[in-house]
Scaffold this motif. Structure first.
Motif, PDB file in Angstrom:
ATOM      1  N   TYR A  26       0.856  -1.184   0.065  1.00  0.00           N
ATOM      2  CA  TYR A  26      -0.082  -0.006   0.045  1.00  0.00           C
ATOM      3  C   TYR A  26       0.995   1.249  -0.127  1.00  0.00           C
ATOM      4  O   TYR A  26       0.519   2.158  -0.546  1.00  0.00           O
ATOM      5  CB  TYR A  26      -1.163  -0.035   1.142  1.00  0.00           C
ATOM      6  N   GLN A  62       9.359   2.193   9.818  1.00  0.00           N
ATOM      7  CA  GLN A  62       8.074   2.702   9.876  1.00  0.00           C
ATOM      8  C   GLN A  62       7.458   2.851  11.343  1.00  0.00           C
ATOM      9  O   GLN A  62       8.103   3.584  11.923  1.00  0.00           O
ATOM     10  CB  GLN A  62       7.173   1.554   9.016  1.00  0.00           C
ATOM     11  N   SER A  63       6.571   2.087  11.885  1.00  0.00           N
ATOM     12  CA  SER A  63       6.010   2.345  13.090  1.00  0.00           C
ATOM     13  C   SER A  63       7.071   1.822  14.172  1.00  0.00           C
ATOM     14  O   SER A  63       6.699   2.538  15.084  1.00  0.00           O
ATOM     15  CB  SER A  63       4.874   1.450  13.239  1.00  0.00           C
ATOM     16  N   PHE A  94      -3.753  -1.312  12.853  1.00  0.00           N
ATOM     17  CA  PHE A  94      -2.843  -0.049  13.384  1.00  0.00           C
ATOM     18  C   PHE A  94      -3.582   1.018  12.576  1.00  0.00           C
ATOM     19  O   PHE A  94      -3.299   2.101  13.190  1.00  0.00           O
ATOM     20  CB  PHE A  94      -1.554  -0.432  12.831  1.00  0.00           C
ATOM     21  N   ASN A 113      -1.821   4.362  14.627  1.00  0.00           N
ATOM     22  CA  ASN A 113      -1.436   5.524  13.759  1.00  0.00           C
ATOM     23  C   ASN A 113      -2.044   6.603  14.183  1.00  0.00           C
ATOM     24  O   ASN A 113      -1.506   7.793  14.523  1.00  0.00           O
ATOM     25  CB  ASN A 113      -1.913   5.386  12.451  1.00  0.00           C
ATOM     26  N   GLU A 157       4.738   7.472   0.605  1.00  0.00           N
ATOM     27  CA  GLU A 157       3.570   7.206   1.568  1.00  0.00           C
ATOM     28  C   GLU A 157       2.483   8.260   1.639  1.00  0.00           C
ATOM     29  O   GLU A 157       1.194   8.247   1.290  1.00  0.00           O
ATOM     30  CB  GLU A 157       4.011   7.255   2.943  1.00  0.00           C
ATOM     31  N   ASN A 164      -4.383   7.974   6.892  1.00  0.00           N
ATOM     32  CA  ASN A 164      -3.853   8.745   7.856  1.00  0.00           C
ATOM     33  C   ASN A 164      -4.275  10.325   7.731  1.00  0.00           C
ATOM     34  O   ASN A 164      -4.548  10.801   8.818  1.00  0.00           O
ATOM     35  CB  ASN A 164      -2.515   8.700   7.749  1.00  0.00           C
ATOM     36  N   TYR A 188       4.588  13.294  10.466  1.00  0.00           N
ATOM     37  CA  TYR A 188       4.103  11.897  10.787  1.00  0.00           C
ATOM     38  C   TYR A 188       5.008  10.998   9.965  1.00  0.00           C
ATOM     39  O   TYR A 188       5.545   9.668   9.896  1.00  0.00           O
ATOM     40  CB  TYR A 188       2.868  11.514  10.926  1.00  0.00           C
ATOM     41  N   CYS A 192       7.938   8.103   9.983  1.00  0.00           N
ATOM     42  CA  CYS A 192       7.980   6.754   9.598  1.00  0.00           C
ATOM     43  C   CYS A 192       8.852   6.294   8.444  1.00  0.00           C
ATOM     44  O   CYS A 192       9.111   5.003   8.334  1.00  0.00           O
ATOM     45  CB  CYS A 192       6.278   6.308   9.092  1.00  0.00           C
ATOM     46  N   TYR A 240      -0.465  -4.010  17.906  1.00  0.00           N
ATOM     47  CA  TYR A 240      -1.924  -3.755  17.787  1.00  0.00           C
ATOM     48  C   TYR A 240      -2.665  -4.797  18.283  1.00  0.00           C
ATOM     49  O   TYR A 240      -2.506  -5.175  19.623  1.00  0.00           O
ATOM     50  CB  TYR A 240      -1.841  -3.535  16.148  1.00  0.00           C
ATOM     51  N   SER A 256       6.838  -3.214  16.244  1.00  0.00           N
ATOM     52  CA  SER A 256       6.751  -3.842  14.722  1.00  0.00           C
ATOM     53  C   SER A 256       6.817  -2.646  13.642  1.00  0.00           C
ATOM     54  O   SER A 256       6.237  -1.554  13.938  1.00  0.00           O
ATOM     55  CB  SER A 256       5.544  -4.941  14.421  1.00  0.00           C
ATOM     56  N   VAL A 258       5.650  -1.997   9.243  1.00  0.00           N
ATOM     57  CA  VAL A 258       5.572  -2.407   7.908  1.00  0.00           C
ATOM     58  C   VAL A 258       6.540  -2.557   7.104  1.00  0.00           C
ATOM     59  O   VAL A 258       6.192  -3.253   6.083  1.00  0.00           O
ATOM     60  CB  VAL A 258       4.112  -1.954   7.415  1.00  0.00           C
ATOM     61  N   GLY A 283      -0.220  -6.910   9.834  1.00  0.00           N
ATOM     62  CA  GLY A 283       0.717  -6.018   9.361  1.00  0.00           C
ATOM     63  C   GLY A 283       2.013  -6.063  10.144  1.00  0.00           C
ATOM     64  O   GLY A 283       2.955  -5.354  10.104  1.00  0.00           O
TER      65      GLY A 283
HETATM   66  O1  DON Z   1       1.078   4.891   8.584  1.00  0.00           O
HETATM   67  C1  DON Z   1       1.174   4.073   8.193  1.00  0.00           C
HETATM   68  O2  DON Z   1       0.435   3.028   7.788  1.00  0.00           O
HETATM   69  C2  DON Z   1       2.811   3.412   8.155  1.00  0.00           C
HETATM   70  N1  DON Z   1       3.615   4.513   7.684  1.00  0.00           N
HETATM   71  C3  DON Z   1       3.236   2.791   9.384  1.00  0.00           C
HETATM   72  C4  DON Z   1       2.254   1.733   9.916  1.00  0.00           C
HETATM   73  C5  DON Z   1       3.056   0.625  10.419  1.00  0.00           C
HETATM   74  O3  DON Z   1       4.299   0.337  10.342  1.00  0.00           O
HETATM   75  C6  DON Z   1       2.139  -0.380  11.190  1.00  0.00           C
HETATM   76  N2  DON Z   1       3.264  -1.587  11.850  1.00  0.00           N
HETATM   77  N3  DON Z   1       3.056  -2.676  11.750  1.00  0.00           N
END
Ligand code: DON
Length: 304
Positions: A26, A62-63, A94, A113, A157, A164, A188, A192, A240, A256, A258, A283
């Motif tokens: 995504y 990322q997260s 998430f 998020n 992103e 988001n 944000y 990430c 999550y 974790s 993504v 995820g």
């Molecule tokens: O906002 C998002 O969707 C991504 N930048 C971060 C999401 C993420 O890493 C969830 N973790 N597993």
């Protein structure tokens, strides 16, 4: 058996298993990552370190970066931060919107998020140069001072960040975003986009296994009490709606992302970072979860 031997054995075992799951496609830029990458690195409070596979290659954390932005916001605001974001597991995915209306725009925890977007807003309110200041904070706790954002990932992103964008605007409408939503979202997405290797990630997070102080130069990042609370949040909310499963199978606090990374912390002992880009349905890295479950099972050490 020592940790290094356990890593060798478990790496071999998990490498032979089918690599199930999907890339975080995504985010267009994350769809281009080699799905077979697999790296592990452990760093101990006593200064030992050991890696296997692609442990020295940078990837998008990322997260996982949400832990770092939270630590800086917690350092700045102290306990008042919990008026803006909760400390309960959400039991939702998430990027879920569903609880926010009932909860008056207070996200259940800082790792979904919604919560990390509120933390980004807090940092913007308190820092002159949020992006630069957060990076300086992160570099201050990392033995590797070259850690940086990745503009390619953040702009990728931004092109698809509808969920988001919705979250941030919805929270703004409920009064818990104080700054311009576009500025909050840009920050944000930058957060990430941070890139690190398993080696750098495990060393960076050592302050959480060392009562809040860096191991390489004993710099206080958080107090002992704050460190306890961050680790508690990682145990209850770090994965999550799979947080219970991770605690049940691995038995360590962790986080974790993504990008396929996971950092896990054994307080007073070590941190271990794993990277494998294929994600399960929640995820979280498929192989990362498998590796850590087998690692704590075979080494027979966990916090429980
Ligand atoms: O906002 C998002 O969707 C991504 N930048 C971060 C999401 C993420 O890493 C969830 N973790 N597993």
């Amino acid at each position: 058996m020592d940790n290094n031997e356990v890593i060798e054995k478990v790496f071999e075992k998990v490498s032979k298993m089918e690599n199930i799951g999907n890339l975080a496609s995504y985010i267009p830029e994350l769809a281009t990552i080699d799905a077979e990458k697999f790296g592990i690195h452990i760093a101990t409070n006593s200064g030992a370190s050991y890696g296997k596979g692609d442990f020295d290659e940078n990837f998008s954390i990322q997260s996982i970066a949400k832990v770092l932005s939270l630590c800086l916001a917690y350092k700045i605001l102290g306990e008042r931060i919990w008026e803006r974001v909760g400390v309960e597991p959400s039991g939702t995915g998430f990027n879920s919107l569903i609880q926010l209306e009932n909860d008056n725009g207070i996200p259940r925890n800082p790792f979904i998020n919604a919560g990390a977007i509120v933390v980004a807003d807090i940092l913007i309110s308190h820092l002159d140069h949020p992006k630069e200041d957060l990076l300086a904070f992160i570099r201050s706790m990392s033995p590797n001072k070259t850690v940086d954002y990745c503009a390619k990932i953040s702009s990728s992103e931004k092109t698809i960040g509808y969920r988001n964008i919705a979250l941030c605007n919805f929270i703004k409408s409920l009064g818990n975003i104080k700054n311009d939503p576009n500025e909050v979202l840009d920050f944000y997405f930058d957060i990430c986009s941070l890139e690190l290797s398993c080696k750098d990630l495990s060393k960076l997070f050592l302050f959480l296994s060392n009562k809040g102080k860096t191991v390489h130069d004993q710099l206080e990042i958080l107090t002992r009490s704050q460190t306890k609370r961050i680790n508690a949040l990682l145990l209850t909310c770090g994965f999550y709606d799979e947080s219970g499963d991770f605690a049940f199978k691995v038995g360590l606090p962790g986080k974790s992302g993504v990008g396929g990374g996971i950092i896990a912390i054994y307080p007073n002992e070590y941190t271990i970072a794993v990277w494998s880009p294929k994600l399960n349905l929640k995820g979280n890295s498929y192989r990362g979860m498998k590796f850590l479950e087998a690692f704590t099972t075979l080494s027979e050490v966990s916090i429980f």
